[in-house]
Design a protein around this motif. Structure first.
Motif, short mmCIF file in Angstrom:
data_model
loop_
_atom_site.label_atom_id
_atom_site.label_comp_id
_atom_site.label_asym_id
_atom_site.label_seq_id
_atom_site.Cartn_x
_atom_site.Cartn_y
_atom_site.Cartn_z
N ASP A 1 -7.77 -10.64 -4.02
CA ASP A 1 -8.26 -9.15 -4.52
C ASP A 1 -7.35 -8.65 -5.27
N VAL A 2 -6.60 -9.36 -5.94
CA VAL A 2 -5.49 -8.65 -6.98
C VAL A 2 -6.29 -8.06 -8.16
N GLU A 3 -7.51 -8.31 -8.54
CA GLU A 3 -8.17 -7.89 -9.65
C GLU A 3 -8.70 -6.79 -9.13
N VAL A 4 -9.33 -6.72 -7.73
CA VAL A 4 -9.91 -5.53 -7.55
C VAL A 4 -9.16 -4.46 -7.18
N GLN A 53 -10.27 7.00 -5.34
CA GLN A 53 -11.11 5.89 -5.03
C GLN A 53 -11.08 5.55 -3.65
N ASP A 54 -12.20 4.89 -3.40
CA ASP A 54 -12.39 4.47 -1.88
C ASP A 54 -12.85 3.14 -2.01
N TYR A 55 -12.07 2.05 -1.11
CA TYR A 55 -12.72 0.71 -1.21
C TYR A 55 -12.12 0.02 -0.28
N VAL A 56 -12.43 -1.28 -0.16
CA VAL A 56 -11.93 -2.17 0.89
C VAL A 56 -11.40 -3.57 0.09
N VAL A 57 -10.14 -3.88 0.57
CA VAL A 57 -9.39 -5.06 0.28
C VAL A 57 -8.71 -5.68 1.38
N ARG A 58 -8.18 -7.08 1.11
CA ARG A 58 -7.41 -7.41 2.11
C ARG A 58 -6.09 -7.32 1.99
N LEU A 59 -5.20 -6.87 2.99
CA LEU A 59 -3.89 -6.93 2.61
C LEU A 59 -2.95 -7.80 3.66
N ARG A 60 -2.04 -8.22 3.21
CA ARG A 60 -1.19 -9.10 3.88
C ARG A 60 -0.47 -8.61 5.08
N THR A 61 -0.68 -9.25 6.27
CA THR A 61 0.23 -8.93 7.48
C THR A 61 1.52 -9.55 7.48
N ARG A 62 2.59 -9.13 8.19
CA ARG A 62 3.90 -9.76 8.17
C ARG A 62 3.74 -11.12 8.74
N SER A 63 2.91 -11.40 9.65
CA SER A 63 2.61 -12.60 10.44
C SER A 63 2.17 -13.79 9.40
N GLY A 64 1.76 -13.51 8.31
CA GLY A 64 1.14 -14.33 7.38
C GLY A 64 -0.34 -14.23 7.24
N GLY A 65 -0.96 -13.76 8.03
CA GLY A 65 -2.40 -13.35 7.97
C GLY A 65 -2.93 -12.11 6.93
N HIS A 66 -4.23 -11.63 7.15
CA HIS A 66 -4.56 -10.53 6.43
C HIS A 66 -5.62 -9.83 7.45
N ARG A 67 -5.70 -8.78 6.96
CA ARG A 67 -6.55 -7.51 7.74
C ARG A 67 -7.25 -7.04 6.48
N GLY A 85 -9.50 -0.43 4.87
CA GLY A 85 -10.30 0.39 4.07
C GLY A 85 -9.42 1.52 3.44
N VAL A 86 -9.41 1.57 1.93
CA VAL A 86 -8.37 2.42 1.42
C VAL A 86 -9.08 3.71 0.95
N SER A 87 -8.42 5.02 0.92
CA SER A 87 -8.76 5.94 0.58
C SER A 87 -7.58 6.69 -0.15
N ALA A 88 -7.68 6.62 -1.67
CA ALA A 88 -6.59 7.14 -2.30
C ALA A 88 -6.86 8.05 -3.40
N ARG A 89 -6.09 9.18 -3.37
CA ARG A 89 -6.11 10.27 -4.52
C ARG A 89 -4.98 10.53 -5.18
N PRO A 90 -5.48 10.77 -6.72
CA PRO A 90 -4.32 11.12 -7.45
C PRO A 90 -3.57 12.52 -7.51
N VAL A 91 -2.39 12.49 -7.52
CA VAL A 91 -1.74 14.08 -7.56
C VAL A 91 -1.10 14.33 -8.87
N ALA A 92 -1.64 15.58 -9.22
CA ALA A 92 -1.32 15.84 -10.63
C ALA A 92 -0.39 17.14 -10.61
N ASP A 93 0.44 17.31 -11.46
CA ASP A 93 1.35 18.42 -11.68
C ASP A 93 0.37 19.73 -12.08
#
Length: 467
Positions: A201-204, A218-232, A235-243
């Motif tokens: 999912d790096v390119e995504v 942006q609102d999207y879904v990716v796989r993030l690594r867990t500390r145990s070596g797996g992934h989950r 769902g990511v919801s991210a917003r830019p912050v401007a001055d």
């Protein structure tokens, strides 16, 4: 104890001050020229105003003639302590002070004001200028309170909340990330989202980071690594912050575990593919629907009745059923929702002739997601037009022992050992006799004992009963 000014009485304008005074009078900030009053021990006891610029007159709401000659104690009273502290420091060091967000009292605006102060010793006077920054201070306090509330909410959220710099590096992550991914917040702070996402999912992730950099939420879904070596699946919801000038200064967002939802959709997709392979050449119909009854897929054999799969996919199944049969969908939803299979009979019309209805015996089975919950239902439809036509024809010849109704008038010789129930089977209301030796299921001709199979729930109540 007597006090006296430093050498020079402060009554004559210092040499060269004329030109400097004209320059000072152009300042937007208040400026006072102060003469320190020193006691016999060399301590500063007060500061006398020698000169005030127009900005000082405006801020203090008094003209220069009234201000010159006053001491700061006479002007500020008990609120003069900070001004004296600044003057004392300048006299002691013979240099200057620069202080920001200094608390002070205003003779005009009251207590609890904040100023940026600059003071310098220009012997024998002190040059003092200030800028009232109370509103800036209040805004910072409000921001700090807001951030404290945000952190309180974020640290107790079921998901995780983060903030990042303009280039995407995490600068804060809520402690709830421990429950979400197993990482400690400090494991993530200072890293990039590209360090946390799985390789597939790096390119995504990179594409969404570029979009955020250009100022698009942006609102999207990716796989993030867990500390145990797996992934989950997250769902990511991210917003830019401007001055205030519109320049990107960072981004904020949240993570939510959507693994169950993604796996359920994958199960649906697998079921859809499975039933597509089974049904693409079948004469019967096969359909896949979600829990709300929305059709997700329909086999190509629907074309037999003039419909294209694209005509029905995305629509509610109720849109295509005979009005008298739509109530069955509610019962199907209840039955399959608890994990059981269902068996009904209903009608759909031809696309080209809305009055040409076709009967189907329908078997429905629930589809389960990876967490065991029902996420939809798959159904197989068998055309029973010929059987229903034969049933209608036979029914037209039956001489019933009583008028079919919900309160029948029992006739002489009626076989009382039979159990009766009623239902609606358009275009007639029938009496259903079952179960018994003579009619284990279906309609019965009580004169001949001949039975006719039906395809609905035993003892189904009519619409009139359920209304």
């Amino acid at each position: 104890m007597t006090t006296s000014p430093l050498p020079g009485d402060g009554t004559a304008e210092p040499e060269g001050l004329g030109r400097t005074a004209r320059i000072i009078d152009t300042f937007l900030d208040g400026h006072l020229l102060l003469l320190p009053l020193i006691d016999s021990d060399g301590a500063v006891t007060d500061l006398r105003i020698v000169r005030a610029d127009p900005a000082a007159e405006t801020y203090l709401q008094s003209d220069a003639d009234a201000l010159v000659g006053l001491t700061v104690r006479e002007l500020w009273g008990d609120g003069a302590s900070n001004v004296l502290r600044w003057g004392t420091e300048v006299v002691r060091t013979g240099g200057s002070v620069a202080l920001d967000d200094e608390p002070t009292d205003s003779v005009v605006y009251g207590p609890d004001r904040y100023v940026d102060v600059r003071a310098a010793f220009v012997g024998p006077e002190i040059s003092l200028t200030w800028r009232d920054v109370t509103e800036r201070h209040r805004q910072r306090e409000r921001l700090e309170e807001s951030e404290a509330r945000f952190r309180l909410v974020a640290e107790n959220a079921s998901g995780a909340v983060f903030s990042a710099t303009a280039d995407g590096q995490f600068d804060w992550v809520s402690p709830s990330v421990r429950d979400l991914l197993g990482w400690e917040p400090e494991d993530i702070v200072g890293t990039s989202p590209l360090d946390l996402v799985t390789p597939d999912d790096v390119e995504v992730m990179r594409a969404h980071m570029d979009a955020l950099r250009s100022g698009r939420a942006q609102d999207y879904v990716v796989r993030l690594r867990t500390r145990s070596g797996g992934h989950r699946w997250i769902g990511v919801s991210a917003r830019p912050v401007a001055d205030e000038r519109g320049h990107l200064r960072g981004r904020v967002g949240s993570w939510r575990d959507v693994t169950a939802e993604v796996e359920a959709m994958q199960a649906l997709a697998a079921s859809q593919e499975q039933y597509r392979l089974l049904a693409e050449n079948a004469s019967d119909l096969v359909a896949l629907a979600d829990n709300e009854g929305r059709l997700l897929w329909f086999s190509d054999s629907i074309r037999t009745y003039g419909w294209e799969p694209s005509d029905v996919v995305g629509h509610a199944a109720s849109e295509f059923l005979h009005p008298d049969d739509r109530y069955l969908l509610r019962e199907v939803a209840v039955t399959t929702g608890r994990g059981d299979a269902a068996r009904v009979a209903w009608r759909i019309a031809e696309k080209a002739d809305p009055d040409a209805w076709h009967w189907f015996r329908v078997h429905l089975r629930p589809v389960h997601g990876s967490d065991g919950h029902v996420v939809g239902r798959v159904s197989g439809w068998q055309n029973i037009d010929a059987e229903m036509q034969a049933l209608y024809a036979a029914a037209a010849t039956v001489e019933w022992m009583y008028e079919p109704s919900f309160h029948p008038r029992w006739g002489p010789g009626f076989p009382e050992r039979l159990a009766f129930a009623t239902l609606t089977c358009a275009p007639w209301r029938w009496v259903l006799v079952a179960p018994c030796e003579q009619a284990p299921e279906g309609f019965v001709n009580v004169q001949t004992g001949e039975t006719h199979p039906v395809y609905t729930h035993m003892g189904q109540r009519s619409k009139e009963e359920t209304a």
